[in-house]
Write a protein that holds these residues in place. Structure first.
Motif, short mmCIF file in Angstrom:
data_model
loop_
_atom_site.label_atom_id
_atom_site.label_comp_id
_atom_site.label_asym_id
_atom_site.label_seq_id
_atom_site.Cartn_x
_atom_site.Cartn_y
_atom_site.Cartn_z
N CYS A 157 0.85 -1.21 0.00
CA CYS A 157 0.00 0.00 0.00
C CYS A 157 0.88 1.25 0.00
CB CYS A 157 -0.92 0.02 1.23
SG CYS A 157 -2.30 -1.12 1.12
N PHE A 158 1.90 1.22 0.82
CA PHE A 158 2.78 2.38 0.94
C PHE A 158 3.47 2.65 -0.41
CE2 PHE A 158 6.71 4.55 2.46
CZ PHE A 158 6.09 5.61 3.09
N HIS A 159 3.97 1.60 -1.05
CA HIS A 159 4.68 1.81 -2.31
C HIS A 159 3.75 2.18 -3.46
CE1 HIS A 159 8.73 1.17 -1.13
NE2 HIS A 159 8.48 0.00 -0.57
N HIS A 160 2.56 1.60 -3.50
CA HIS A 160 1.61 1.96 -4.56
C HIS A 160 0.91 3.28 -4.27
CE1 HIS A 160 1.77 -1.55 -7.23
NE2 HIS A 160 2.02 -2.25 -6.14
N GLY A 161 1.08 3.76 -3.05
CA GLY A 161 0.54 5.08 -2.71
C GLY A 161 -0.93 5.09 -2.34
N GLN A 162 -1.46 3.94 -1.94
CA GLN A 162 -2.86 3.94 -1.49
C GLN A 162 -2.90 4.23 0.01
OE1 GLN A 162 -5.16 0.17 -1.68
NE2 GLN A 162 -6.76 1.37 -2.67
N ARG A 163 -3.73 5.15 0.38
CA ARG A 163 -3.95 5.45 1.80
C ARG A 163 -4.66 4.24 2.40
NH1 ARG A 163 -4.11 10.67 3.97
NH2 ARG A 163 -4.32 11.65 1.92
N ALA A 164 -4.16 3.72 3.51
CA ALA A 164 -4.74 2.47 4.01
C ALA A 164 -4.63 2.30 5.51
CB ALA A 164 -4.06 1.28 3.32
N LYS A 165 -5.65 1.61 6.06
CA LYS A 165 -5.58 1.06 7.40
C LYS A 165 -5.35 -0.44 7.20
CE LYS A 165 -7.27 5.04 8.86
NZ LYS A 165 -6.41 6.03 9.49
N GLU A 210 -1.57 3.11 8.25
CA GLU A 210 -1.72 3.05 9.71
C GLU A 210 -2.27 1.68 10.09
OE1 GLU A 210 -3.57 6.04 13.05
OE2 GLU A 210 -4.91 5.48 11.42
N PRO A 211 -1.81 1.11 11.18
CA PRO A 211 -2.39 -0.17 11.62
C PRO A 211 -3.80 0.07 12.18
CG PRO A 211 -0.38 0.40 12.87
CD PRO A 211 -0.77 1.61 12.09
N ILE A 212 -4.62 -0.96 12.11
CA ILE A 212 -5.95 -0.88 12.72
C ILE A 212 -6.20 -2.18 13.49
CG2 ILE A 212 -7.09 -1.68 10.58
CD1 ILE A 212 -9.46 0.23 11.37
N ILE A 213 -6.59 -2.04 14.73
CA ILE A 213 -6.84 -3.21 15.59
C ILE A 213 -8.07 -3.95 15.06
CG2 ILE A 213 -7.44 -3.94 17.93
CD1 ILE A 213 -4.58 -2.89 17.67
N THR A 214 -7.95 -5.27 14.84
CA THR A 214 -8.98 -5.99 14.10
C THR A 214 -9.35 -7.33 14.74
OG1 THR A 214 -8.15 -4.95 12.07
CG2 THR A 214 -9.62 -6.84 11.80
N PRO A 215 -10.18 -7.29 15.80
CA PRO A 215 -10.79 -8.55 16.20
C PRO A 215 -11.79 -8.94 15.11
CG PRO A 215 -11.71 -6.70 17.45
CD PRO A 215 -10.65 -6.13 16.56
#
Lengths: 508, 508
Positions: free
Chosen positions: B162-170, B216-221
């Motif tokens: 995601c970082f390299h392709h430039g997509q904003r992501a959680k 950014e990380p997102i907590i995912t239960p």
């Protein structure tokens, strides 16, 4: 009249015998998927299938144009399929996607009648109808049952254009003479005027395609509220006199049903209106049919009429959820219609997709209704646990789940079901000897799962990143799964070529 | 790790100042459509919007890459729009379109867990995740809140890609440790193991994007039934410790709701489970939320959590009809999610379209329920007549019609609504000074109505018959109508280019 373009030989011309090779897919019975891999289909000069041979490996390469093309492009598999749109308003095409928050009756007045009225312009008709035909062909619609407008010249132009472009079509001159429930700027002056205009469109069709091999007129009272009883009677008589199919709308919207009850107090139901006026025959296609009572369904069945299920329109202009399973259980013919522009797409694939969605929403709504009423038991925890372990599944376990259509059933409605509604099942819908060759070639994208080490390839794996084939096959899908992916993800980019009666009528 | 390709400069690099010209469209408030025609938007080296000027005619040509392109291609209009997908399972992407007749619980076991488990292969993850990112970018998804799998290396790879392709992501590392309700082949060994793995994915995100500017990380239960109470508690603590967003599923299916009641007997509701475990915060995104009680909605509101409405998945795996209006009325944040592969499309446009369809079906179902219960009056004939004459329309006349979303409202959910759910509303969603430049350029097809005489032109009018732009503008549409046609008929072919934080991340 514009001449046929050079790439479109006149449909009356005869073609060379052709042998097609590839994978041929059809749904001959409700729920079945017939896949003929490595098959050859021989088509004669008149577009009629003369032989179908299964599993003929190594034979296709030389003779089969399409298997060659498939190799050239490196595409996954070519499959073929044919389908008829049983309900589409050609004249409403420019409004595709425009309907606001309206429902049927205000939608007609606000969006539809003003546009239809503009087809007094023949150049507009030429422009729009050409686009409708070429775009629906590009989406794989080999046959269309068209509603035009009440203009005779424009309706005749639609017949001519369908004939020249090679689309199999029913052409309906829309009849609507009710003095109160139509707008003064867009209605027939009298029942007689409507009948006389319809006769003129019948004569035109007969002149261009006397054998009705490709194009046929269809008697088209718009719907009961817009017609006088006198007009309905005369249209019923006309259908009988000329041995013609009939199309109209029925029970699309609860307010419309109520209105019909008030306008036709002597009739026992909406269905009864058409039955009493000679308009409910084995050649009748009833659009929508969402709100019919159990008694009315029996009347439809007894008369042998068919239902055109128009799920996109039904959902998006809030008409309701058509109980398709009840028609299928009764053995009533059901086909699919795009209902442009109540429906926002001219694609039969979108119609099949929405038919699947609607059936699942209906299963959810009815299932919860049944649970609320105590008719369907809540699952005990133990059963849910079993379900999660796949020891059981909830598929087909109860009445509401039966409402769901499978992908194969939706494809049946889009092909054989529609063919039966239009009384064309002896000619189209499957690949069988004696039927005419109506088909579309579908190609999907190959994105096999990259289980080798591909980390040195810039993260792009085997595929071209710019490949925009919307159906992505990852290498492990069964034919059933490939068809499911096509139904849900596919669009006109997957339609490589389309044939009607042996003539290639579209190529990407 | 694959290096960034030359066409994708590293996201930490700074760009030239750029002035974009064209028509900029956004939905700053629920129901509003803001159209800036002939506008210029100035973006600085860091991707931040520094000025927005309206109605600047004659200025764009030289500086504006995209207005130039627009002229070159002879396309109708270029409009820009940004949107975040608030709920998408990146690992389920190869199953897009495959779900049979299943519902949630058997769908998980039959289709989903086996595929997710295969992400122990890093090359598979590389292959699939690259495709997910490039295809969602191609559909205009500028931001995605991803569920990955429980594999740490594959999840870290998703962050890096995601970082390299430039997509904003959680990026969510999926946590699921319940010993009974998960399959033995795909579950966390213990709560501690799940927490430790999640910490490793947090550390990886911090190492590649310390400022959390893009990733950014997102907590995912996963969801309550697949987690022990111990794990839920520890994940809640982790979110607090690292100041992180949280995503999970809630009340997607009636059987699931019942199950949660049995698994967490001390909690008063499904919502209460998350509230008691520290997982209901202003940074929580709750996927689905179809079956919440009125009390639970108040709890969601009180905690400031947001809802990710996933209409395609909800309809097609028969989960139900989410009462979106009730959340909007309460002022709860609502965004849209594709929920691949419960949803059969990674396109946010398809999600917006289905949100519109679902709201209309809900209006029809609830309207009829109300009529049956005598709560909403049947319309008298006189009113229906007035409606047909457009003296009145039924839009917004009664409670059930209020359930319908307008096109503008659906676009708000797809843009600003989603941004608010992800607490990104200060950065994305509209074109305002100080926000980052996330946008897609949309181009539609020009098929102006042929009102001149074009009969000599082979019936093709002004357009090329082979033009397959799916959005056909006929020359008379308002901006509102153009947007409606785009929402209903558009696809990735309309997305000419996509920018995230000022960087061009996709071009057709």
């Amino acid at each position: 009249m514009s001449p046929p373009s050079p790439s479109h030989p006149h449909p009356n011309s005869r073609f060379k015998k052709t042998i097609y090779t590839g994978t041929f897919i059809s749904t001959p019975t409700l729920g079945a998927l017939e896949v003929l891999e490595n098959a050859t289909v021989g088509v004669d000069e008149g577009g009629v299938i003369r032989f179908v041979e299964r599993d003929v490996r190594g034979l296709g390469g030389e003779k089969g144009l399409d298997s060659r093309k498939h190799e050239e492009k490196g595409l996954k598999e070519a499959v073929t399929f044919s389908n008829p749109d049983t309900h589409i308003h050609a004249s409403q095409y420019p409004n595709t996607g425009l309907f606001g928050n309206s429902t049927l009756l205000d939608w007609l007045q606000k969006y539809t009648f003003p546009l239809e009225a503009s087809f007094s312009s023949l150049s507009r008709a030429q422009h729009v109808y050409t686009r409708v035909i070429t775009r629906t062909l590009a989406h794989g619609t080999t046959t269309a049952s068209y509603y035009a407008t009440l203009h005779t010249p424009a309706t005749n132009l639609l017949s001519t254009l369908c004939f020249h472009h090679g689309q199999r079509a029913k052409i309906g001159r829309v009849c609507m003479d009710h003095p109160t429930f139509n707008m003064s700027y867009y209605r027939d002056e009298s029942a007689e005027a409507a009948v006389s205009a319809t006769q003129a469109t019948i004569a035109h069709c007969n002149s261009i395609d006397p054998e009705r091999g490709l194009v046929e007129p269809i008697i088209t009272p718009r719907f009961a509220p817009s017609c006088t009883s006198a007009l309905l009677h005369q249209l019923g008589a006309l259908a009988k006199e000329y041995d013609l199919p009939i199309q109209t709308h029925i029970a699309e919207n609860p307010d419309e049903v109520k209105l019909v009850g008030e306008l036709f107090p002597d009739c026992t139901s909406y269905t009864d209106v058409y039955a009493r006026h000679g308009l409910l025959t084995p050649r009748t296609v009833l659009g929508h049919a969402i709100w019919l009572s159990a008694e009315e369904k029996e009347v439809v069945k007894a008369h042998g009429a068919g239902v055109s299920h128009c799920p996109v329109s039904n959902s998006y202009i809030s008409s309701g959820l058509c109980p398709v399973r009840s028609y299928l259980d009764l053995g009533i013919k059901v086909g699919l219609g795009t209902d442009v522009s109540g429906g926002w797409s001219g694609s039969m694939l979108v119609a099949a997709r929405e038919a699947l969605g609607v059936s699942r929403v209906l299963a959810s709504v009815e299932g919860n209704k049944a649970k609320d009423a105590g008719e369907e038991a809540e699952k005990p925890k133990e059963e849910v646990e079993k379900e999660m372990k796949l020891e059981t599944t909830d598929e087909d376990k109860n009445e509401s789940n039966r409402l769901k259509l499978s992908v194969e059933e939706a494809l049946y409605l889009a092909t054989v079901g529609g063919a039966k509604c239009l009384n064309l099942e002896s000619k189209i819908g499957t690949f069988e000897v004696g039927k005419e060759f109506d088909a579309q070639m579908i190609v999907c994208g190959d994105f096999s799962l990259g289980d080798e080490d591909e980390l040195g390839h810039g993260g792009k794996g085997k595929f071209e990143v710019r490949d925009d084939n919307p159906v992505e096959l990852w290498g492990q899908e069964s034919w059933q799964e490939r068809m499911a992916k096509w139904v849900f993800c596919g669009d006109d980019r997957n339609v490589e070529a389309v044939w009607v009666r042996g003539r290639k009528v579209h190529e990407r």
